[in-house]
Design a protein around this motif. Sequence first.
Motif, short mmCIF file in Angstrom:
data_model
loop_
_atom_site.label_atom_id
_atom_site.label_comp_id
_atom_site.label_asym_id
_atom_site.label_seq_id
_atom_site.Cartn_x
_atom_site.Cartn_y
_atom_site.Cartn_z
N THR B 107 10.38 11.48 40.67
CA THR B 107 11.64 10.93 41.17
C THR B 107 12.54 10.42 40.04
N THR B 132 12.12 12.49 48.80
CA THR B 132 10.76 11.93 48.74
C THR B 132 10.18 11.66 50.13
N THR B 133 11.03 11.47 51.14
CA THR B 133 10.48 11.09 52.45
C THR B 133 10.21 12.28 53.37
N SER B 186 6.28 7.38 54.27
CA SER B 186 7.69 7.66 53.99
C SER B 186 8.53 6.39 53.99
N TYR B 189 8.08 4.66 50.76
CA TYR B 189 8.75 5.47 49.73
C TYR B 189 10.26 5.22 49.76
#
Lengths: 250, 254
Positions: B107, B132-133, B186, B189
């Motif tokens: 990331t 990312t999710t 998630s 995150y």
Amino acid sequence: MVHLEAKGIKKSFDGRTILEGVSLELREGELVSLLGASGGGKTTLFQVLAGLCIPEEGHVLIDGEEVTGKPGKVSYMLQKDLLLPYRTVVDNVALPLLIGGMKKREARSKASQYFTLFGLEGTQKKYPSQLSGGMRQRAALLRTYLFSRPIALLDEPFSALDMLTKHAMHEWYLKVMEEIKLSTLFITHDIDEAILLSDRILLLTGAPGRITKEIIIREEKPRNKEFHISEEFLEYKREILKHLESEKIR
Amino acid sequence: MKRKSQSITNKLWSCSAVLGLLFLWQGISSLRLIEPYLLPSPERVGRALITEFPVLMEHAKITLTEAFAGLFLGVVIGFIIAIIMDHFDKVYRAFYPLIVLTQTVPTVALAPLLVLWFGYEMTPKIILIVMTTFFPVTIGLLSGFRSQDPDAVSLLRSMGAGPVSIFRYIKLPGAMKQFFSSFRISASYAVVGAVISEWLGGFGGLGVYMTRVKKAFAFDKMFAVIILISIISLLLMKGVDMLSKKCMPWEQKQ
């Protein structure tokens, strides 16, 4: 009148022929058992009859109409109760009605009407994991019944139950069968169960599987509780065992 | 009853552990074992948290907006991808490795690039959070869809059910458990992703605040914002847990 008819069914998997030249008839209101060893093609035959798979040869007819490979024409029940764990009992048994396009509330209230007859009173809002084995099986039977096709295919519905529960289920089933007029084709590998419940028994033997014998049980219905310890009962059993034995040698 | 009292005892243990650590920390600071400007005492951190509270809330609002927008879009996109991949096996085989590949890119490495492309506003941050999710959701749902009993599927087919009914009655509810455990990941995150992307540039948000207090060597405020971030993450996860209980009542009645 012949209700369900299979003519010359042949089915193979991976080059191995499972069934060959299997023909059978199921008349209105009859209970016919299909008896044979495990892995002998009974379940395959049921899948063909239920329209879930297409045979290489042969036809399936319901009331004279061609239904080969068309699902949704007969009620079908497996050994596993297959109640969905995330639906309440009433929502599970109402599933065939919902799939048929009925509204949720209507489907629930229709399904609820049968809970007493099927010995499921008060379990509507429970989840399947909260029921006993016998209750789960009765719920699965009710779901099968609510699909309301006049023909039911039951694939070893009681074989996962312990002996006492099984015995109670047989008595209960014979009673219910009188009330709801169904024509049933029943798979089992339990000889006693077959004699106890059936009007006729078909023996499916050999590889590839064929129907090699038909035995008619002449005992009247509803059957006496003493029937399964009577001399006639043993005579039927002897005949079946003798046939299975002779088929094994061949 | 027994289980309840057991969970209370468990909580008692973890609470006393936290309290013990706080005392230890306070002790170290009070005895000046570590210089207080390097490790401010819990008391000073608490005071910073209180005095800075209005400012922190302003920044938290921005961070949370990004986190929620990114999480929402990520879950929706993850859902859509999972459904498409489950339905079309060729799409699954073509794109599955690619999706896994997107997760091997860190990331932090991606964030500056996104800032260059999309500027210092919210867009690059939300994109980063989406990236990312969506992944845990897709993977969780896919394995959920694929782990259903084939006998249950043929039973429904024997009742005349088509693919839509099978999806609705078997696949979707059957995948809920996997979905919620992915959703939980998630959610955490999302907050972390928002903070990290703010470090690399922006006009507001907890990450921006963090870089500012860092440059001022205000360690007490630094600790205060870290605590706030972990509280937000915990609350979000708690929210997901509550939602999952609401959506899966059957899990409570075993």
